[in-house]
Design an enzyme around this catalytic site. Structure first.
Site, PDB file in Angstrom:
ATOM      1  N   THR A 146       1.231  -0.847   0.213  1.00 47.91           N
ATOM      2  CA  THR A 146      -0.222   0.044   0.342  1.00 47.91           C
ATOM      3  C   THR A 146       0.888   1.207   0.213  1.00 47.91           C
ATOM      4  O   THR A 146       1.841   1.412  -0.881  1.00 47.91           O
ATOM      5  CB  THR A 146      -1.089   0.116   1.851  1.00 47.91           C
ATOM      6  N   LYS A 168       3.354  -7.037   3.625  1.00 46.01           N
ATOM      7  CA  LYS A 168       3.273  -5.327   3.743  1.00 46.01           C
ATOM      8  C   LYS A 168       2.992  -4.512   4.947  1.00 46.01           C
ATOM      9  O   LYS A 168       2.591  -5.602   5.715  1.00 46.01           O
ATOM     10  CB  LYS A 168       2.322  -5.569   2.518  1.00 46.01           C
ATOM     11  N   THR A 179      -0.333  -3.640  11.777  1.00 45.19           N
ATOM     12  CA  THR A 179      -0.470  -3.664  10.756  1.00 45.19           C
ATOM     13  C   THR A 179      -0.086  -3.978   9.279  1.00 45.19           C
ATOM     14  O   THR A 179       1.122  -3.864   8.800  1.00 45.19           O
ATOM     15  CB  THR A 179      -1.058  -2.170  10.493  1.00 45.19           C
ATOM     16  N   GLU A 259       6.238   4.282   7.583  1.00 41.81           N
ATOM     17  CA  GLU A 259       5.852   6.058   7.182  1.00 41.81           C
ATOM     18  C   GLU A 259       6.793   7.408   7.354  1.00 41.81           C
ATOM     19  O   GLU A 259       6.321   7.230   9.047  1.00 41.81           O
ATOM     20  CB  GLU A 259       4.629   6.568   6.740  1.00 41.81           C
ATOM     21  N   ASN A 378       0.282  10.888   6.365  1.00 41.59           N
ATOM     22  CA  ASN A 378      -1.039  10.484   7.112  1.00 41.59           C
ATOM     23  C   ASN A 378      -2.370  11.582   7.594  1.00 41.59           C
ATOM     24  O   ASN A 378      -3.199  11.023   7.609  1.00 41.59           O
ATOM     25  CB  ASN A 378      -0.636  10.268   8.333  1.00 41.59           C
ATOM     26  N   SER A 383      -7.207  11.012   0.695  1.00 43.68           N
ATOM     27  CA  SER A 383      -7.735  12.166  -0.106  1.00 43.68           C
ATOM     28  C   SER A 383      -7.365  12.054  -1.814  1.00 43.68           C
ATOM     29  O   SER A 383      -6.381  11.147  -1.298  1.00 43.68           O
ATOM     30  CB  SER A 383      -7.583  13.304   0.275  1.00 43.68           C
TER      31      SER A 383
END
Lengths: 383, 383
Positions: A146, A168, A179, A259, A378, A383
C-alpha cells in the site's frame, strides 16, 4: 523468493484495477501440497475487517489450499455486503482452482470503510490464477503493497526444507499485530498444531513488538502454510526458530519502511521484574510522542524516557532507574548521568536501554521517530 | 485578575534569570488570610519532580500560606540535590514572609534533568516578595509560562465570594493531570476538606480529560487556596461548581494553546455502558496519531475512529457503532453512513461523537490534531 522459496507453492501478483493508479493490487498464493496444513494469527482489534472474520473461520479447520490478498481497500467496516464480497472472492478462487472455498484464506489492506470493486476483483482472480508460477513470489509481494516503499520478503533454509515469506506494512504499525499482511510458506512436513505453536511463539516476540505508531489495524493477518513437499520433518524447536527468524526479519523490514520515519529506535528494557513489566515499559517509551520528536531532533532527552516509565505499573524505584542512549548512560539512579553531549545520534539506528533495576527479565520493542513526513503522509492518505 | 481576583491574596511575577532569555520566570502567590486552608492534586506519574514530592507533604497539613512557582526548569530527576533545592526555596520564602516553611508550596516547570540555578532563584524570591501586590495576578500568570503562547487566567464570582486562577501548559498534556501548573484562589470561607472534595471532583472531569498528546508530566500540580477574606461560606455544591467552572475554562485555554495544534478536537462518547468505558474509548480516540493526522488534513476519516474504539475493553458491538464528525453521521451501524463530503472541517473546532449503543453514560475528552509544527517544536525544545 518470498512465498515460492519453499517447494510446493505457486504464486502470482497482478493489477486487477482495484487501485486507481493501475499498480499491482491482487496476489494469489497456492499450496499444491501434498499437505495443506496451516496456522494463522489475526488482529486483536475488536473491529475486525470482513476478510479477518472469514479467514479466522477458515483457519479453525487447519487447512488452507490458497490465499488471495488484495491491496487498494481494507474491506473493513463494510457490513454484511463486505462479508458477502469476501465470501464471493473465496468462492471465485475455489472455482478457478477446483478447490473448496472453506479452505481459501482472504486478506485485504487499504482504506477502511470502502466496498471493494468486485467487478474488477473477480476477473482479477481469474487473471491471477492464469499467471501462477513457482517464481511468482516476488510479484505477489509487490501486489500487496500500500504505502510501502519497498516490498518485503525473507527466506530461511533448514536441512532439506525452507521457510519463506512476504509482508506488507508501513503505517498503523502496533501490536496485536502490527498492521500488516504476512504470508509464510514452508515445505517442511509438519502438522497444523506444530505450525500454530511455532507461529504464535514467533509473532509474540517479533511482529507483536513492532510498534511504529501505536495504532492497531482492523486487518492484520499472518498466515503460515505448509506443503510437506520436502518430505522432511524437522525438529519442532529447529522449525520454530526458522519461523521466528523469518518473522523477525520481516518485522525489521516493516520498521525500516515505516511511514515518514527517519530513525529506527530499538527500546530495550532490562532488569525488569517480569517480562510483562518489560513489555509494558517498552511500549510506554515507544509510544511517547514527545520522546519520538526528540529522537527525530537527535536530542538524547532521557527525561522523556523517565516520564514515560513513570506512567506504567511496572516494578521500579524512581531513584534507581538508569537510561542509556546509543551506549551513553545519560541517566543514572534517576538523575543526571554521563554527559549527554557524548551521545552520537547521527545515524538512523537509535538504541535506548531502560534499566529498571528490579529483576532479571528483558524485552525489546521496535519503533520509529515522529516526523513531519509522518504527519504529512497521514494527513493526505485518503484524499 | 487571575489569583488576585479573590480577596486576601497578593501575587507577583518577576525575571530572576532562571530563563536564559530574560523572560519572567518566578511567581509568588501569598494567602494573607485570615484562613490558610488549601487542597492540592498532583501528577499520577510515578516519577515525580522534587517540588511535587515537597508540596504533597505540605498539602497533607491542609494549610498553605504561599506558593512559589518557577518556569525555566522542572527540577525533576535531579536526585537529593534537587529536593534540597526545593526545600531551600521554601525556607527562603518562609524567611522573607515570616512564615513557616512547612506551609509553603513549591512548583516548577521546564526541562527535566537540570538543577535550578539557586544563585539566581533565591535572590529572585526576595525580589518577588518585594513586588507582591493585590494586582499582581496577571504578572504571576505570565511568569509561569514555558512554551505557552499566552498566559491563562479565569475568574468565577459567587454571591460575595470569588474563585480565580492561573494556569500554564502547552505540551505534555495528558491525564493525571495534564502537564501544567495551576493555582486557584478563593476568598470563600471554607475548610480544607471542602476544598479537597471540590478540587478532586473538578479536576476529574476537566484537567484529567484534557489529553493533547498522551504524555504525562512529572510536575503537574493544581492547588486551591482559600483565604476566607469574604467571610462568606457558600453552599458546598455551589462552591464546587464554581471551582469546576474555573478548571473547565483553564483546561479549554490549555487545549487552545497546545503546541503546534491547528485543530481543537472534542471527543464525546455517548451511550456507553459506564463512565469508565466512555473515558477509555474517548482517550483511545484522542490518542490515535493516525486520526489526529487525518483531522489535521481535514479528512473525516471515521475508519480510524472505529479502529481506535476496537482497541478498548469497553462494551460495544462493532456493527452497532455510530460516529458523527461535525454533526454528520459518517458511520452508522459500524459501516458507511452519511456522505463524508458533507463534513465541513474548515474551522478550528472539530466535534467527534462516538455512539457505543451500549448504555446511557457519557464522557468528553479534549485533544488536538497532530501537526508538523508539533513535531518541529518538540524536536527542538531542549537544544
Amino acid at each position: 523468493m518470498s512465498v515460492t522459496a519453499a517447494k510446493g507453492f505457486t504464486a502470482s501478483g497482478i493489477a486487477a484495477g482495484i487501485k486507481e493508479n493501475g499498480n499491482p493490487d491482487l496476489a494469489l498464493v497456492v499450496n499444491n501440497g501434498p499437505k495443506l496444513a496451516a496456522a494463522g494469527v489475526f488482529t486483536s482489534n475488536r473491529v475486525k475487517a470482513a476478510p479477518v472474520l472469514w479467514s479466522e473461520q477458515v483457519l479453525k479447520g487447519g487447512l488452507v489450499s490458497a490465499v488471495v490478498l488484495n491491496s487498494g481497500g481494507a474491506n473493513a467496516c463494510t457490513g454484511p455486503k463486505g462479508f458477502q464480497d469476501t465470501h464471493a472472492t473465496a468462492e471465485k478462487v475455489a472455482e478457478v482452482l477446483g478447490q473448496n472455498a472453506g479452505e481459501i484464506a482472504v486478506a485485504s489492506t487499504g482504506l477502511i470503510g470502502l466496498l471493494l470493486p468486485m467487478d474488477k476483483l473477480l476477473p482479477g482472480v481469474e487473471q491471477a490464477a492464469a499467471q501462477l508460477s513457482e517464481h511468482g513470489g516476488e510479484k505477489a509481494a509487490i501486489a500487496i503493497k500500500t504505502t510501502d516503499s519497498v516490498h518485503k520478503t525473507s527466506v530461511v533454509t533448514g536441512d532439506g526444507w525452507t521457510v519463506g515469506g512476504m509482508a506488507k506494512g508501513a503505517g498503523m504499525l502496533a501490536p496485536g499485530l502490527a498492521t500488516m499482511l504476512v504470508v509464510l510458506t514452508t515445505d517442511a512436513d509438519v502438522e497444523s498444531d506444530v505450525l500454530d505453536r511455532a507461529l504464535r511463539a514467533a509473532t509474540r516476540t517479533t511482529f507483536d513488538r513492532v510498534d511504529s505508531d501505536g495504532c492497531m489495524s482492523t486487518n492484520d493477518t499472518v498466515l503460515l502454510l505448509a506443503s510437506g513437499a520436502s518430505q522432511v520433518t524437522p525438529g519442532e524447536a529447529e522449525f520454530a526458530e526458522a519461523v521466528r527468524k523469518v518473522c523477525d526479519d520481516l518485522g525489521q523490514q516493516l520498521i525500516r519502511d515505516a511511514e515518514g520515519a527517519s530513525k529506527d529506535i530499538k527500546v530495550e528494557v532490562v532488569n525488569a521484574a517480569s517480562e510483562d513489566d518489560a513489555v509494558e515499559v517498552g511500549r510506554s517509551i515507544a509510544r511517547n510522542n514527545l520522546l519520538k520528536c526528540a529522537i527525530h531532533g537527535e536530542d538524547p532527552n532521557w527525561g522523556r524516557v523517565l516520564s514515560a516509565i513513570g506512567t506504567t505499573r511496572a516494578a521500579f524505584e524512581p531513584d534507581q532507574l538508569n537510561v542509556a542512549i546509543n551506549g551513553v548512560w545519560v541517566c543514572k539512579n534517576g538523575g543526571v548521568g554521563e554527559d549527554r553531549d557524548k551521545v552520537d545520534m547521527r545515524y538512523r539506528e537509535v538504541h535506548i536501554v531502560a534499566d529498571l533495576a528490579a529483576g532479571a527479565e528483558t524485552a525489546t520493542i521496535w519503533t520509529n521517530d515522529l516526523t513531519a513526513d509522518y504527519v504529512h503522509e497521514n494527513s493526505a492518505y485518503s484524499s
